[in-house]
Design an enzyme around this catalytic site. Structure first.
Site, PDB file in Angstrom:
ATOM      1  CG  ASN A  10      16.422 -15.976  60.738  1.00 44.83           C
ATOM      2  OD1 ASN A  10      16.908 -14.845  60.649  1.00 44.83           O
ATOM      3  ND2 ASN A  10      16.883 -17.005  60.030  1.00 44.83           N
ATOM      4  CE  LYS A  12      14.948 -17.108  56.567  1.00 41.63           C
ATOM      5  NZ  LYS A  12      14.992 -18.251  55.682  1.00 41.63           N
ATOM      6  CG  HIS A  95      19.931 -20.135  59.005  1.00 43.66           C
ATOM      7  ND1 HIS A  95      19.730 -20.275  57.659  1.00 43.66           N
ATOM      8  CD2 HIS A  95      18.704 -20.061  59.569  1.00 43.66           C
ATOM      9  CE1 HIS A  95      18.419 -20.281  57.418  1.00 43.66           C
ATOM     10  NE2 HIS A  95      17.772 -20.150  58.566  1.00 43.66           N
ATOM     11  CD  GLU A  97      18.370 -18.662  54.593  1.00 44.37           C
ATOM     12  OE1 GLU A  97      18.582 -17.619  55.241  1.00 44.37           O
ATOM     13  OE2 GLU A  97      17.232 -19.114  54.390  1.00 44.37           O
ATOM     14  CD  GLU A 165      15.867 -23.458  60.808  1.00 49.97           C
ATOM     15  OE1 GLU A 165      14.842 -22.812  61.024  1.00 49.97           O
ATOM     16  OE2 GLU A 165      16.866 -22.956  60.261  1.00 49.97           O
ATOM     17  N   GLY A 171      11.761 -22.032  53.742  1.00 49.98           N
ATOM     18  CA  GLY A 171      11.297 -21.070  52.749  1.00 49.98           C
ATOM     19  C   GLY A 171      10.610 -21.711  51.547  1.00 49.98           C
ATOM     20  CB  SER A 211       7.516 -24.121  55.418  1.00 48.96           C
ATOM     21  OG  SER A 211       8.413 -23.867  54.348  1.00 48.96           O
ATOM     22  N   GLY A 232      10.974 -18.294  59.946  1.00 47.39           N
ATOM     23  CA  GLY A 232      11.545 -17.311  59.026  1.00 47.39           C
ATOM     24  C   GLY A 232      10.461 -16.402  58.481  1.00 47.39           C
TER      25      GLY A 232
HETATM   26  C1  PEP Z   1      14.538 -20.104  58.757  1.00 48.48           C
HETATM   27  O1  PEP Z   1      15.007 -19.214  58.073  1.00 48.48           O
HETATM   28  O2  PEP Z   1      15.160 -20.506  59.732  1.00 48.48           O
HETATM   29  C2  PEP Z   1      13.240 -20.662  58.384  1.00 48.48           C
HETATM   30  C3  PEP Z   1      12.817 -21.716  59.019  1.00 48.48           C
HETATM   31  O3  PEP Z   1      12.563 -20.034  57.351  1.00 48.48           O
HETATM   32  P1  PEP Z   1      11.044 -20.312  56.892  1.00 48.48           P
HETATM   33  O4  PEP Z   1      10.200 -20.309  58.155  1.00 48.48           O
HETATM   34  O5  PEP Z   1      10.714 -19.159  56.005  1.00 48.48           O
HETATM   35  O6  PEP Z   1      11.004 -21.622  56.226  1.00 48.48           O
END
Ligand code: PEP
Length: 253
Positions: A10, A12, A95, A97, A165, A171, A211, A232
């Site tokens: 992803n 973003k 998601h 976000e 998640e 993040g 992460s 991400g």
């Molecule tokens: C995501 O945006 O779905 C995500 C898991 O981000 P990150 O890997 O940066 O934590």
């Protein structure tokens, strides 16, 4: 049950169209060499068409990060499943976000899931608890509630993918422990079995996101109940993303 591992990147709100093209061009030869793992990338909307052209005849799938639940009309700035279906195999729905920053709730997510499924686009439904809920011992309850209310009255969920998640892990550089993740995967599979039967529960792919990088990916990908990762930050770095995909291949999940 043979569930093909899926590693989803992803991106973003990152990369201009030129940068997106160059990142795909850089990763594609290596990704094409890795067999038995499905890879999907989720660039911003404006890059979907040029990336689609680059991925033509390749094994790498394309997805969108979001969509609106209406097909067309006066919804300035929105993109519908009808517009995505000729380009995308997947769409990310719900998601955290989108839930936190754009007010998406389970009712909206339910409408989006329905539209995606009607259009023949496979949704990747995201679920996750806050740190407060985790610390209060409410993680399992939160996930089960989100899952049941997002699916609502959807009669079947064949091919749907679910990404667990935890919000505190996205993040943040603080990834969830693999045992914690497996416990939640069991809750998700149990809930799916209650709603749609055992066959659906056994065939649905469950991803972990939060992460994930090329150092910790193996901890998750070696577990029977985790079928892949939603990545991400690390999906924007060619060597990191390729490293994660390689680990999915090596662990043979
Ligand atoms: C995501 O945006 O779905 C995500 C898991 O981000 P990150 O890997 O940066 O934590």
């Amino acid at each position: 049950m043979n569930r093909k591992p899926l590693i989803a990147g992803n991106w973003k709100m990152n990369t201009t169209t030129g940068e997106a093209v160059s990142l795909v061009t850089q990763m594609l030869p290596e990704l094409e060499r890795i067999k038995d793992v499905e890879v999907a990338i989720f660039p911003p909307f404006v890059s979907l068409a040029p990336v689609y052209d680059l991925l033509a005849y390749s094994s790498v799938s394309l997805g969108a990060q979001n969509m609106h639940y209406e097909e067309k009309g006066a919804y300035t700035g929105e993109i519908s499943a009808l517009m995505l279906k000729s380009l995308c195999k997947y769409v990310i729905i719900g998601h955290s976000e989108r839930r936190q920053l754009f007010g998406e709730n389970n009712e909206i997510i339910n409408k989006k899931l329905k539209k995606a499924l009607q259009a023949g686009i496979t949704p990747i439904l995201c679920l996750g608890e806050t740190l407060e809920h985790r610390q209060a011992g409410l993680a399992e309850e939160t996930i089960s509630y989100q899952l049941k209310s997002s699916l609502g009255d959807i009669p079947g969920i064949e091919y749907t993918v679910i990404a667990y998640e935890p919000i505190w892990a996205i993040g943040s550089g603080i990834n969830a422990g693999a045992d914690e993740v497996c416990q939640i995967m069991d809750v998700i599979r149990k809930t799916i079995a209650e709603l749609y039967g055992k066959a659906a529960a056994n065939s649905i792919r469950l991803l972990y996101g939060g992460s994930v990088n090329n150092i910790n990916a193996g901890e998750y990908l070696s577990r029977e109940s985790i079928d892949g990762a939603l990545v991400g930050g690390a999906s924007l770095k060619a060597d990191q993303f390729i490293g994660i995909v390689r680990q999915a291949c090596q662990t043979g999940i």
